[in-house]
Design a protein around this motif. Structure first.
Motif, short mmCIF file in Angstrom:
data_model
loop_
_atom_site.label_atom_id
_atom_site.label_comp_id
_atom_site.label_asym_id
_atom_site.label_seq_id
_atom_site.Cartn_x
_atom_site.Cartn_y
_atom_site.Cartn_z
N VAL A 24 7.65 -24.61 10.91
CA VAL A 24 8.62 -24.18 11.93
C VAL A 24 8.57 -22.66 12.08
N ARG A 25 8.53 -21.95 10.96
CA ARG A 25 8.47 -20.49 11.04
C ARG A 25 7.16 -20.04 11.69
N LEU A 26 6.10 -20.73 11.42
CA LEU A 26 4.82 -20.39 12.06
C LEU A 26 4.91 -20.61 13.57
N GLN A 27 5.59 -21.65 14.00
CA GLN A 27 5.79 -21.89 15.44
C GLN A 27 6.60 -20.75 16.06
N ILE A 28 7.62 -20.30 15.35
CA ILE A 28 8.43 -19.19 15.84
C ILE A 28 7.56 -17.94 15.98
N VAL A 29 6.76 -17.64 14.97
CA VAL A 29 5.89 -16.46 15.00
C VAL A 29 4.88 -16.58 16.12
N ARG A 30 4.32 -17.75 16.33
CA ARG A 30 3.36 -17.94 17.43
C ARG A 30 4.03 -17.69 18.78
N THR A 31 5.24 -18.15 18.93
CA THR A 31 5.98 -17.91 20.18
C THR A 31 6.22 -16.42 20.36
N LEU A 32 6.65 -15.74 19.31
CA LEU A 32 6.92 -14.30 19.39
C LEU A 32 5.65 -13.50 19.62
N ALA A 33 4.53 -13.97 19.10
CA ALA A 33 3.26 -13.25 19.24
C ALA A 33 2.79 -13.21 20.69
N ARG A 34 3.30 -14.12 21.51
CA ARG A 34 2.93 -14.11 22.93
C ARG A 34 3.58 -12.93 23.64
N GLY A 35 4.51 -12.28 22.95
CA GLY A 35 5.09 -11.05 23.49
C GLY A 35 6.56 -11.14 23.79
N GLY A 36 7.18 -10.00 23.68
CA GLY A 36 8.57 -9.87 24.08
C GLY A 36 9.57 -10.27 23.02
N GLU A 37 10.79 -10.17 23.45
CA GLU A 37 11.93 -10.46 22.62
C GLU A 37 12.53 -11.78 23.10
N HIS A 38 12.98 -12.61 22.19
CA HIS A 38 13.52 -13.92 22.55
C HIS A 38 14.93 -14.09 21.98
N ALA A 70 23.44 -8.21 20.22
CA ALA A 70 24.05 -7.72 21.46
C ALA A 70 25.24 -8.62 21.77
N GLY A 71 26.41 -8.16 21.41
CA GLY A 71 27.60 -8.99 21.59
C GLY A 71 27.53 -10.19 20.68
N THR A 72 27.59 -11.37 21.27
CA THR A 72 27.50 -12.60 20.47
C THR A 72 26.09 -13.16 20.44
N SER A 73 25.16 -12.47 21.06
CA SER A 73 23.77 -12.94 21.11
C SER A 73 22.91 -12.17 20.12
N ARG A 74 21.85 -12.84 19.70
CA ARG A 74 20.85 -12.20 18.83
C ARG A 74 19.49 -12.39 19.46
N TYR A 75 18.72 -11.31 19.45
CA TYR A 75 17.39 -11.33 20.03
C TYR A 75 16.39 -10.97 18.94
N VAL A 76 15.32 -11.71 18.88
CA VAL A 76 14.34 -11.53 17.81
C VAL A 76 12.99 -11.17 18.39
N ARG A 77 12.27 -10.31 17.66
CA ARG A 77 10.92 -9.94 18.07
C ARG A 77 10.06 -9.80 16.81
N LEU A 78 8.78 -9.92 17.00
CA LEU A 78 7.81 -9.81 15.93
C LEU A 78 7.57 -8.34 15.60
N ARG A 79 7.44 -8.02 14.33
CA ARG A 79 7.13 -6.65 13.90
C ARG A 79 5.61 -6.50 13.82
N ARG A 80 4.95 -6.80 14.91
CA ARG A 80 3.49 -6.90 14.96
C ARG A 80 2.79 -5.60 14.54
N GLU A 81 3.18 -4.49 15.13
CA GLU A 81 2.51 -3.22 14.82
C GLU A 81 2.63 -2.86 13.35
N GLU A 82 3.82 -3.03 12.79
CA GLU A 82 4.03 -2.72 11.38
C GLU A 82 3.22 -3.65 10.48
#
Length: 102
Positions: A24-38, A70-82
């Motif tokens: 499941v975590r790998l699926q999340i990372v694959r989704t994030l690797a396509r770019g952007g914040e989710h 951001a308020g009651t929402s959370r947005y996640v992104r991959l720390r790809r460059e790091e």
């Protein structure tokens, strides 16, 4: 609300690998690797909200992702460059690996 996000230099590669070892975590990372914040609630991988939150926390605490509140929402992104800078080729290898067939 402040979330624990470690300095990636303080995270051993074994912690990063352990975080990426779950399907499941790998699926999340694959989704994030396509770019952007989710938005955290947009990940639909057939798991409960609590389980999804657990997986997102594991990724964040292993230094794989960053979470913005951001308020009651959370947005996640991959720390790809790091990750690429500290562990060159790791994400590319993990993302290129074929999905496991159950």
């Amino acid at each position: 609300m402040e979330l624990h996000e470690p300095d990636l230099r303080d995270v051993p590669v074994t912690a990063v690998l352990a975080a990426l070892a779950d399907d499941v975590r790998l699926q999340i990372v694959r989704t994030l690797a396509r770019g952007g914040e989710h938005a955290c609630g947009t990940f639909e991988f057939g798991v409960s909200k609590a389980t999804r939150s657990h997986h997102l926390r594991v990724l964040r605490e292993a230094g794989v992702t960053r979470t913005r509140v951001a308020g009651t929402s959370r947005y996640v992104r991959l720390r790809r460059e790091e990750l690429d800078r500290l562990y060159p080729g790791l994400l590319d290898a993990v993302l290129a690996a074929p999905d496991r067939v159950a």
